[in-house]
Scaffold this active site. Structure first.
Site, PDB file in Angstrom:
ATOM      1  N   LYS A 173       0.669  -1.114  -0.015  1.00  0.00           N
ATOM      2  CA  LYS A 173      -0.037   0.037   0.046  1.00  0.00           C
ATOM      3  C   LYS A 173       0.868   1.103  -0.132  1.00  0.00           C
ATOM      4  O   LYS A 173       1.439   1.613   1.040  1.00  0.00           O
ATOM      5  CB  LYS A 173      -0.995  -0.062   1.224  1.00  0.00           C
ATOM      6  N   GLU A 249       9.923   2.339  10.438  1.00  0.00           N
ATOM      7  CA  GLU A 249      11.002   3.274  10.146  1.00  0.00           C
ATOM      8  C   GLU A 249      10.330   4.596  10.040  1.00  0.00           C
ATOM      9  O   GLU A 249       9.503   4.916   9.519  1.00  0.00           O
ATOM     10  CB  GLU A 249      11.689   3.272   8.814  1.00  0.00           C
ATOM     11  N   CYS A 283      14.334  11.356   5.758  1.00  0.00           N
ATOM     12  CA  CYS A 283      14.340  10.976   7.362  1.00  0.00           C
ATOM     13  C   CYS A 283      15.790  11.200   7.831  1.00  0.00           C
ATOM     14  O   CYS A 283      16.107  11.389   8.781  1.00  0.00           O
ATOM     15  CB  CYS A 283      13.620   9.534   7.551  1.00  0.00           C
ATOM     16  N   GLU A 380      10.168  16.981  13.977  1.00  0.00           N
ATOM     17  CA  GLU A 380      10.748  16.885  12.484  1.00  0.00           C
ATOM     18  C   GLU A 380       9.705  17.654  11.523  1.00  0.00           C
ATOM     19  O   GLU A 380       8.428  17.584  11.827  1.00  0.00           O
ATOM     20  CB  GLU A 380      10.236  15.293  12.157  1.00  0.00           C
TER      21      GLU A 380
HETATM   22  O1  TXE Z   1       2.970  10.133   6.807  1.00  0.00           O
HETATM   23  P1  TXE Z   1       1.912   8.944   7.370  1.00  0.00           P
HETATM   24  P2  TXE Z   1       2.625  11.459   5.801  1.00  0.00           P
HETATM   25  C1  TXE Z   1       6.587  12.606   8.304  1.00  0.00           C
HETATM   26  C2  TXE Z   1       6.741  13.694   8.027  1.00  0.00           C
HETATM   27  C3  TXE Z   1       5.557  14.233   7.489  1.00  0.00           C
HETATM   28  C4  TXE Z   1       4.535  13.454   8.248  1.00  0.00           C
HETATM   29  C5  TXE Z   1       3.400  13.263   7.447  1.00  0.00           C
HETATM   30  O2  TXE Z   1       7.291  14.588   9.281  1.00  0.00           O
HETATM   31  O3  TXE Z   1       5.251  15.549   7.602  1.00  0.00           O
HETATM   32  O4  TXE Z   1       5.180  12.227   8.466  1.00  0.00           O
HETATM   33  O5  TXE Z   1       3.628  12.700   6.314  1.00  0.00           O
HETATM   34  C6  TXE Z   1      -0.011   5.278   5.518  1.00  0.00           C
HETATM   35  N1  TXE Z   1      -2.950   2.721   8.876  1.00  0.00           N
HETATM   36  N2  TXE Z   1       7.286  11.615   7.510  1.00  0.00           N
HETATM   37  O6  TXE Z   1       1.224  12.003   6.043  1.00  0.00           O
HETATM   38  O7  TXE Z   1       0.524   9.370   7.366  1.00  0.00           O
HETATM   39  C7  TXE Z   1      -0.219   6.441   4.565  1.00  0.00           C
HETATM   40  O8  TXE Z   1      -1.264   6.265   3.682  1.00  0.00           O
HETATM   41  C8  TXE Z   1      -2.425   2.212   8.203  1.00  0.00           C
HETATM   42  C9  TXE Z   1       8.498  10.930   7.473  1.00  0.00           C
HETATM   43  O9  TXE Z   1       2.978  11.130   4.225  1.00  0.00           O
HETATM   44  O10 TXE Z   1       2.764   8.574   8.308  1.00  0.00           O
HETATM   45  C10 TXE Z   1       0.931   6.046   3.998  1.00  0.00           C
HETATM   46  O11 TXE Z   1       0.978   5.150   2.973  1.00  0.00           O
HETATM   47  N3  TXE Z   1      -1.547   3.111   7.228  1.00  0.00           N
HETATM   48  C11 TXE Z   1       8.864   9.679   6.768  1.00  0.00           C
HETATM   49  C12 TXE Z   1       2.183   5.755   5.169  1.00  0.00           C
HETATM   50  O12 TXE Z   1       1.083   5.204   6.298  1.00  0.00           O
HETATM   51  C13 TXE Z   1      -1.770   4.371   7.596  1.00  0.00           C
HETATM   52  C14 TXE Z   1       8.201   9.947   5.618  1.00  0.00           C
HETATM   53  C15 TXE Z   1       2.827   6.823   5.589  1.00  0.00           C
HETATM   54  O13 TXE Z   1       1.858   8.048   6.014  1.00  0.00           O
HETATM   55  C16 TXE Z   1      -2.486   4.993   8.402  1.00  0.00           C
HETATM   56  C17 TXE Z   1       6.939  10.449   5.253  1.00  0.00           C
HETATM   57  C18 TXE Z   1      -3.246   3.997   9.113  1.00  0.00           C
HETATM   58  N4  TXE Z   1      -4.309   4.584  10.016  1.00  0.00           N
HETATM   59  C19 TXE Z   1       6.565  11.307   6.286  1.00  0.00           C
HETATM   60  N5  TXE Z   1      -2.646   6.296   8.286  1.00  0.00           N
HETATM   61  C20 TXE Z   1      10.128   9.404   7.052  1.00  0.00           C
HETATM   62  N6  TXE Z   1      10.860   9.583   8.294  1.00  0.00           N
HETATM   63  O14 TXE Z   1      10.917   8.820   5.999  1.00  0.00           O
HETATM   64  C21 TXE Z   1      -1.704   6.558   7.295  1.00  0.00           C
HETATM   65  N7  TXE Z   1      -1.085   5.401   6.716  1.00  0.00           N
END
Ligand code: TXE
Length: 478
Positions: A173, A249, A283, A380
């Site tokens: 996903k 991660e 990250c 972050e």
């Molecule tokens: O991340 P999310 P987002 C951090 C960064 C950013 C913040 C939000 O600070 O501003 O996170 O980004 C899925 N059950 N990072 O909104 O929401 C979602 O659909 C199952 C750091 O993109 O954590 C996506 O596929 N899955 C990071 C994945 O989780 C769920 C990189 C990540 O989304 C879910 C990206 C649920 N209930 C963002 N809710 C890094 N450190 O590399 C969401 N998802």
């Protein structure tokens, strides 16, 4: 440019759903791709297909599994230019960075093909007479893979490739913002000799499709990369629903220490790359620059000048050095942190603004005069925003560097061998760099951190096997 349409892949069939589109963050109004949103039924069908297909895949000879993975990697590499343009248009990273990411994804599949030739078990002497003791590995089973938007091809690759290599089936996903790269990966995998159902793609909202992966009894393990808050939810759901294995991660607030004895040019190069390249959306980005007093002013002036000179623009334009922020929401969050930093008393010495242009562009932003207890230094941001914290000596630098909830990557710039060795020993992080940017890792080495950055076994390299397979201790008497 043409608009591609991507469907979900379930049991080897392309499954349609309500259509959504993704735009180009550099060019408002330009649609990059359309995708079919999966609902819970589609996700369930994908999990069922994976369950049926997994045992057959695991029992295929290693040579066949190697050939499939090698073929997927080779196809990705052959299509590097086309995939890089798509990735750059949908995520906004520079075309040169996108080429590097595609190549990394292709190499990762080829790497795991060859990992299968490594020893897969251990033999021990038994303490009992007439007993043979060994540790074998069996696949974990069906893996739910949930990925973020910042590495649309490389992160899926470094999870899917080892999962398949060690005999698992997968339901991927991807993040909703980057479905085109995931969709192309699915097409490449569907075109290989991998049996139907071993790899499935379901696109859609985390709280619908992602949630199904977390709660289904058909999933044995979840590998997740994303925000720390979401990661905590993933962990709780996995424990509550069948005690699934999970690997998280998450974010970072990575320190780069600059000592008085540093080569200023190296220090500025490391800080510029670590803080701003890929628009700071890594990250492993350096978002805290911890600088010793003797070099502090020269470093701040030189870095502010270098950041101010970076050309922000369309990622497909070879003259651009920084692309756009991925989404309007992320841009608003970044600008909010600029306001927070100012309110807390830190000083903007470069950038700080939305580039007055079309698209979601932001000037690389550097704060001086920050303290490690400010929100600016603790949370972050995930954008091109970094801050300088002044310290007196190496002891204070190490202490400030480690004073964070996170612990992914930490770097030091110094010409002192003893300071470098001390930092490698004492830095509280899973990745430590000396005279190199904090961002920049290699696919055959373990990747992961401590604290709020990580949970579970390391990703990448041979260490990935620890998540995707289960050790089985076997005693044989004769
Ligand atoms: O991340 P999310 P987002 C951090 C960064 C950013 C913040 C939000 O600070 O501003 O996170 O980004 C899925 N059950 N990072 O909104 O929401 C979602 O659909 C199952 C750091 O993109 O954590 C996506 O596929 N899955 C990071 C994945 O989780 C769920 C990189 C990540 O989304 C879910 C990206 C649920 N209930 C963002 N809710 C890094 N450190 O590399 C969401 N998802």
């Amino acid at each position: 440019m043409s608009v591609t349409v991507h469907l979900n892949l379930v049991d080897g069939e392309w499954v349609d759903g309500e259509r959504r589109s993704n735009g180009n963050p550099a060019r408002p109004g330009e649609i990059v791709s359309e995708y079919a949103v999966a609902d819970r039924d589609t996700a369930r069908a994908a999990i069922d297909a994976a369950r049926r297909a997994q045992p057959g895949w695991a029992s295929q000879p290693v040579g066949s599994r190697m050939a499939v993975l090698d073929d997927i990697g080779t196809t990705i590499l052959r299509r590097t230019e086309e995939l890089a343009v798509l990735l750059s248009r949908e995520e906004g990273k520079l075309l040169s960075e996108a080429r590097g990411e595609v190549s990394r994804a292709g190499q990762t599949f080829r790497y795991y093909a060859h990992q299968l030739l490594q020893p897969q078990g251990e033999v021990y002497s038994s303490t009992r007479p007439g007993v043979h003791a060994e540790v074998r590995r069996r696949p974990l089973g069906v893996i739910g893979i949930i990925t973020p938007w910042n590495y649309p091809l490389a992160i899926p690759a470094w999870k899917v490739a080892p999962a398949l290599a060690y005999g698992n089936a997968v339901v991927l996903k991807p993040a909703e913002l980057v479905t085109a790269s995931a969709g192309e990966l699915a097409r490449i995998i569907a075109g290989s000799a991998l049996p139907p159902g071993v790899f499935n793609l379901v696109m859609g909202a985390g709280r619908v499709v992602g949630e199904e992966l977390l709660t289904s009894a058909g999933i044995d393990g979840v590998s997740f990369t994303g925000g720390t808050g979401t990661g905590g939810h993933v962990a709780r759901q996995c424990l509550a629903h069948g005690n699934k294995r999970f690997q998280l991660e998450m974010g970072g607030k990575n320190p780069l220490v600059v000592l008085d004895d540093a080569d200023l040019e190296v220090a500025v190069r490391c800080a510029l790359d670590g803080s701003f390249f890929s628009t700071g959306q890594r990250c492993t980005a350096s978002s805290r620059l911890i600088v010793q007093a003797g070099i502090h002013d020269r470093f701040v002036d030189a870095l502010a000048a270098a950041a101010g000179a970076l050309r922000v623009g369309d990622p497909l334009d070879p003259r651009s050095e920084l692309g756009p922020v991925v989404s309007p929401e992320q841009l608003a969050q970044n600008l909010d942190y600029v306001r927070i930093g100012r309110d807390e008393g830190a000083r903007v010495v470069a950038g700080g603004t939305h580039q007055p242009d079309e698209g979601q562009f932001m000037r690389p932003t550097l704060f001086a005069g920050a303290r490690n207890d400010m929100r600016l230094a603790r949370e972050e941001i995930f954008g091109p925003v970094s801050c300088v914290i002044e310290v007196d000596d190496l002891d204070e630098a190490i202490s400030v560097a480690g004073d964070t909830d996170y612990g992914l990557s930490a770097g030091i710039v110094t010409t002192s061998l003893s300071a470098a060795e001390r930092f490698k020993r004492d830095a509280r992080a899973g990745i430590v760099s000396v005279n190199l940017p904090t961002a920049g890792t290699e696919l055959h080495l373990p990747f992961g951190g401590t604290g709020a950055s990580n949970h579970g076994p390391r990703e990448q390299g041979g260490y990935a096997r620890d998540f995707y397979s289960v050790p089985v201790t076997c005693y044989t008497g004769w």
